[in-house]
Design a protein around this motif. Structure first.
Motif, PDB file in Angstrom:
ATOM      1  N   TYR A  58       3.286   2.147  10.400  1.00 13.41           N
ATOM      2  CA  TYR A  58       1.838   1.927  10.543  1.00 13.41           C
ATOM      3  C   TYR A  58       1.327   2.490  11.865  1.00 13.41           C
ATOM      4  O   TYR A  58       0.309   3.176  11.914  1.00 13.41           O
ATOM      5  N   LEU A  59       2.033   2.218  12.940  1.00 13.11           N
ATOM      6  CA  LEU A  59       1.606   2.697  14.248  1.00 13.11           C
ATOM      7  C   LEU A  59       1.540   4.217  14.290  1.00 13.11           C
ATOM      8  O   LEU A  59       0.601   4.801  14.838  1.00 13.11           O
ATOM      9  N   LYS A  60       2.524   4.847  13.677  1.00 13.18           N
ATOM     10  CA  LYS A  60       2.557   6.311  13.669  1.00 13.18           C
ATOM     11  C   LYS A  60       1.414   6.878  12.833  1.00 13.18           C
ATOM     12  O   LYS A  60       0.765   7.846  13.224  1.00 13.18           O
ATOM     13  N   ALA A  61       1.179   6.274  11.669  1.00 21.35           N
ATOM     14  CA  ALA A  61       0.103   6.767  10.797  1.00 21.35           C
ATOM     15  C   ALA A  61      -1.253   6.582  11.448  1.00 21.35           C
ATOM     16  O   ALA A  61      -2.104   7.475  11.421  1.00 21.35           O
ATOM     17  N   ALA A  62      -1.490   5.430  12.072  1.00 15.81           N
ATOM     18  CA  ALA A  62      -2.772   5.181  12.723  1.00 15.81           C
ATOM     19  C   ALA A  62      -2.955   6.077  13.936  1.00 15.81           C
ATOM     20  O   ALA A  62      -4.039   6.601  14.190  1.00 15.81           O
ATOM     21  N   ALA A  63      -1.866   6.288  14.689  1.00 12.11           N
ATOM     22  CA  ALA A  63      -1.957   7.089  15.908  1.00 12.11           C
ATOM     23  C   ALA A  63      -2.251   8.552  15.612  1.00 12.11           C
ATOM     24  O   ALA A  63      -2.803   9.258  16.458  1.00 12.11           O
ATOM     25  N   LEU A  64      -1.904   9.018  14.435  1.00 10.49           N
ATOM     26  CA  LEU A  64      -2.173  10.412  14.086  1.00 10.49           C
ATOM     27  C   LEU A  64      -3.647  10.739  14.166  1.00 10.49           C
ATOM     28  O   LEU A  64      -4.051  11.840  14.492  1.00 10.49           O
ATOM     29  N   ASP A  65      -4.466   9.736  13.854  1.00  8.69           N
ATOM     30  CA  ASP A  65      -5.906   9.934  13.900  1.00  8.69           C
ATOM     31  C   ASP A  65      -6.536   9.237  15.110  1.00  8.69           C
ATOM     32  O   ASP A  65      -7.731   8.990  15.136  1.00  8.69           O
ATOM     33  N   ALA A  66      -5.672   8.900  16.071  1.00 15.00           N
ATOM     34  CA  ALA A  66      -6.136   8.247  17.296  1.00 15.00           C
ATOM     35  C   ALA A  66      -6.932   6.996  16.989  1.00 15.00           C
ATOM     36  O   ALA A  66      -7.907   6.675  17.660  1.00 15.00           O
ATOM     37  N   THR A  70      -7.541  -1.327   8.475  1.00 10.09           N
ATOM     38  CA  THR A  70      -7.423  -0.767   7.135  1.00 10.09           C
ATOM     39  C   THR A  70      -7.246   0.741   7.237  1.00 10.09           C
ATOM     40  O   THR A  70      -7.981   1.416   7.950  1.00 10.09           O
ATOM     41  N   LEU A  71      -6.272   1.264   6.524  1.00  8.26           N
ATOM     42  CA  LEU A  71      -6.002   2.692   6.550  1.00  8.26           C
ATOM     43  C   LEU A  71      -6.654   3.376   5.356  1.00  8.26           C
ATOM     44  O   LEU A  71      -6.756   2.797   4.274  1.00  8.26           O
ATOM     45  N   ASN A  72      -7.098   4.619   5.568  1.00  5.99           N
ATOM     46  CA  ASN A  72      -7.615   5.381   4.435  1.00  5.99           C
ATOM     47  C   ASN A  72      -6.449   5.970   3.633  1.00  5.99           C
ATOM     48  O   ASN A  72      -5.288   5.827   4.022  1.00  5.99           O
ATOM     49  N   ASP A  73      -6.762   6.639   2.531  1.00 10.71           N
ATOM     50  CA  ASP A  73      -5.709   7.134   1.642  1.00 10.71           C
ATOM     51  C   ASP A  73      -4.781   8.121   2.350  1.00 10.71           C
ATOM     52  O   ASP A  73      -3.565   8.102   2.153  1.00 10.71           O
ATOM     53  N   SER A  74      -5.370   8.983   3.183  1.00 10.85           N
ATOM     54  CA  SER A  74      -4.567   9.961   3.912  1.00 10.85           C
ATOM     55  C   SER A  74      -3.594   9.266   4.860  1.00 10.85           C
ATOM     56  O   SER A  74      -2.424   9.639   4.965  1.00 10.85           O
ATOM     57  N   GLU A  83       0.837  -1.201   0.000  1.00 15.83           N
ATOM     58  CA  GLU A  83       0.000   0.000   0.000  1.00 15.83           C
ATOM     59  C   GLU A  83       0.875   1.256   0.000  1.00 15.83           C
ATOM     60  O   GLU A  83       0.585   2.224  -0.718  1.00 15.83           O
ATOM     61  N   SER A  84       1.943   1.230   0.786  1.00 13.82           N
ATOM     62  CA  SER A  84       2.838   2.386   0.862  1.00 13.82           C
ATOM     63  C   SER A  84       3.545   2.623  -0.470  1.00 13.82           C
ATOM     64  O   SER A  84       3.637   3.759  -0.953  1.00 13.82           O
ATOM     65  N   VAL A  85       4.052   1.539  -1.077  1.00 15.69           N
ATOM     66  CA  VAL A  85       4.775   1.673  -2.338  1.00 15.69           C
ATOM     67  C   VAL A  85       3.834   2.099  -3.460  1.00 15.69           C
ATOM     68  O   VAL A  85       4.196   2.922  -4.309  1.00 15.69           O
ATOM     69  N   VAL A 119      -2.473   6.184   4.568  1.00 11.56           N
ATOM     70  CA  VAL A 119      -1.473   5.469   3.780  1.00 11.56           C
ATOM     71  C   VAL A 119      -0.341   6.416   3.391  1.00 11.56           C
ATOM     72  O   VAL A 119       0.844   6.066   3.442  1.00 11.56           O
ATOM     73  N   GLY A 120      -0.705   7.645   3.008  1.00 11.66           N
ATOM     74  CA  GLY A 120       0.312   8.645   2.682  1.00 11.66           C
ATOM     75  C   GLY A 120       1.194   8.949   3.876  1.00 11.66           C
ATOM     76  O   GLY A 120       2.418   9.080   3.744  1.00 11.66           O
ATOM     77  N   LYS A 121       0.580   9.062   5.053  1.00  9.86           N
ATOM     78  CA  LYS A 121       1.347   9.318   6.268  1.00  9.86           C
ATOM     79  C   LYS A 121       2.232   8.125   6.610  1.00  9.86           C
ATOM     80  O   LYS A 121       3.353   8.289   7.111  1.00  9.86           O
ATOM     81  N   MET A 122       1.720   6.924   6.335  1.00  7.56           N
ATOM     82  CA  MET A 122       2.510   5.726   6.612  1.00  7.56           C
ATOM     83  C   MET A 122       3.727   5.673   5.685  1.00  7.56           C
ATOM     84  O   MET A 122       4.836   5.343   6.123  1.00  7.56           O
ATOM     85  N   ALA A 123       3.525   6.009   4.407  1.00  5.32           N
ATOM     86  CA  ALA A 123       4.646   6.043   3.469  1.00  5.32           C
ATOM     87  C   ALA A 123       5.678   7.063   3.920  1.00  5.32           C
ATOM     88  O   ALA A 123       6.894   6.828   3.855  1.00  5.32           O
ATOM     89  N   ASN A 124       5.197   8.206   4.382  1.00  8.40           N
ATOM     90  CA  ASN A 124       6.063   9.259   4.903  1.00  8.40           C
ATOM     91  C   ASN A 124       6.875   8.735   6.092  1.00  8.40           C
ATOM     92  O   ASN A 124       8.100   8.894   6.156  1.00  8.40           O
ATOM     93  N   ALA A 125       6.190   8.088   7.017  1.00  5.24           N
ATOM     94  CA  ALA A 125       6.862   7.580   8.216  1.00  5.24           C
ATOM     95  C   ALA A 125       7.832   6.454   7.882  1.00  5.24           C
ATOM     96  O   ALA A 125       8.876   6.305   8.521  1.00  5.24           O
TER      97      ALA A 125
END
Length: 270
Positions: A147-155, A165-169, A51-53, A171-177
């Motif tokens: 993944y943990l960082k991206a999910a935690a951003l939205d609590a 399952t992560l939404n598109d936003s 998903e990140s790639v 997933v972008g944060k997860m790729a960033n992290a």
């Protein structure tokens, strides 16, 4: 088109995409709690990595099938798409930064500017190093943290025992992290060894791993960029890594003095 900031996985830089930046200080506690509760499998790592790639491929200029960079990469690595029990796929990002990275799903991405300064044998050593990170499951640790960082951003999801399952936003944060993560010195050293063994087993020139590190050492000399300073402070010294390769090659009777190593003044893409 978004641009990727320098993050040489061969050295282990710590940078990310331009745009919104994750505030690690605010999410450390939540991510830590999530890490204790989360059951994270190899299948989860593969799924999230893909998903990140996929997100990165959509948000960066990818060289087309007939592009000289793609043609060169296919020529070099086409026969290694199934390597050491791994199913690998390769693409080139046409950006000005120097980078190569690998993900748990077997995706390997090489930046055009790295190809501009590395010979064919040196690129083989770089890819061997990245395959080592996948084989050693270093990338699993990195994508779990991302993944943990991206999910935690939205609590959301970080305290769950299963991967959500992560939404598109997200997933972008997860790729960033993921790109913001760095491998440990031990992981980098083990990937160096894997690359050497990869080169030796395939009868490639193992000295190319030495010259690749010498070039990276040259890039670091006199650099005032915070990114260079950070990665060279937190990861094994490129000159020392080059000398380690030299010692192994000498022991194996494979050392051939390459002479003075310099950075090319013209692109090496054929």
């Amino acid at each position: 088109m978004k641009k990727i900031i320098l993050s040489i996985c061969l050295i282990g830089a710590v940078h990310a995409f331009q745009g919104q930046k994750i505030n690690l200080g605010k999410i450390t506690d939540v991510a830590s709690k999530g890490a204790k509760a989360l059951t994270f499998t190899n299948e989860d790592a593969v799924k999230l990595s893909k998903e990140s790639v996929d997100w990165m491929d959509k948000n960066n200029p990818v060289a087309g099938a007939k592009d000289p960079y793609t043609v060169r990469l296919n020529k070099l690595f086409g026969k290694h798409k199934s390597q050491d029990g791994l199913n690998l796929n390769y693409k080139v990002y046409k950006v000005k930064d120097i980078n190569a990275f690998a993900c748990a799903d077997g995706s390997v991405r090489v930046f055009s500017s790295l190809m501009d300064i590395m010979t064919d044998d040196e690129l083989l050593a770089v890819i061997g190093h990245e395959i080592g990170h996948v084989k050693n499951q270093d990338t699993k640790d990195a994508i779990k943290s991302a993944y943990l960082k991206a999910a935690a951003l939205d609590a959301a999801s970080s305290a769950s025992s299963t991967v959500a399952t992560l939404n598109d936003s997200q997933v972008g944060k997860m790729a960033n992290a993921f790109l913001d993560a760095s491998h440990s010195k031990k992981q980098e050293s083990e990937a160096d060894v894997y690359s050497y063994d990869f080169m030796k087993a395939n009868k490639y020139n193992v000295v190319a791993e030495y010259t690749a590190f010498k070039k990276l050492a040259l890039l670091s000399e006199g650099s005032t960029q915070s990114g260079f300073q950070k990665m060279f402070n937190s990861h094994p010294d490129s000159e020392k890594r080059a000398q380690n390769i030299k010692k192994r090659a000498e022991k194996d009777g494979l050392w051939k003095d390459p002479g003075t190593v310099t950075l090319p003044t013209a692109k090496l893409t054929k």
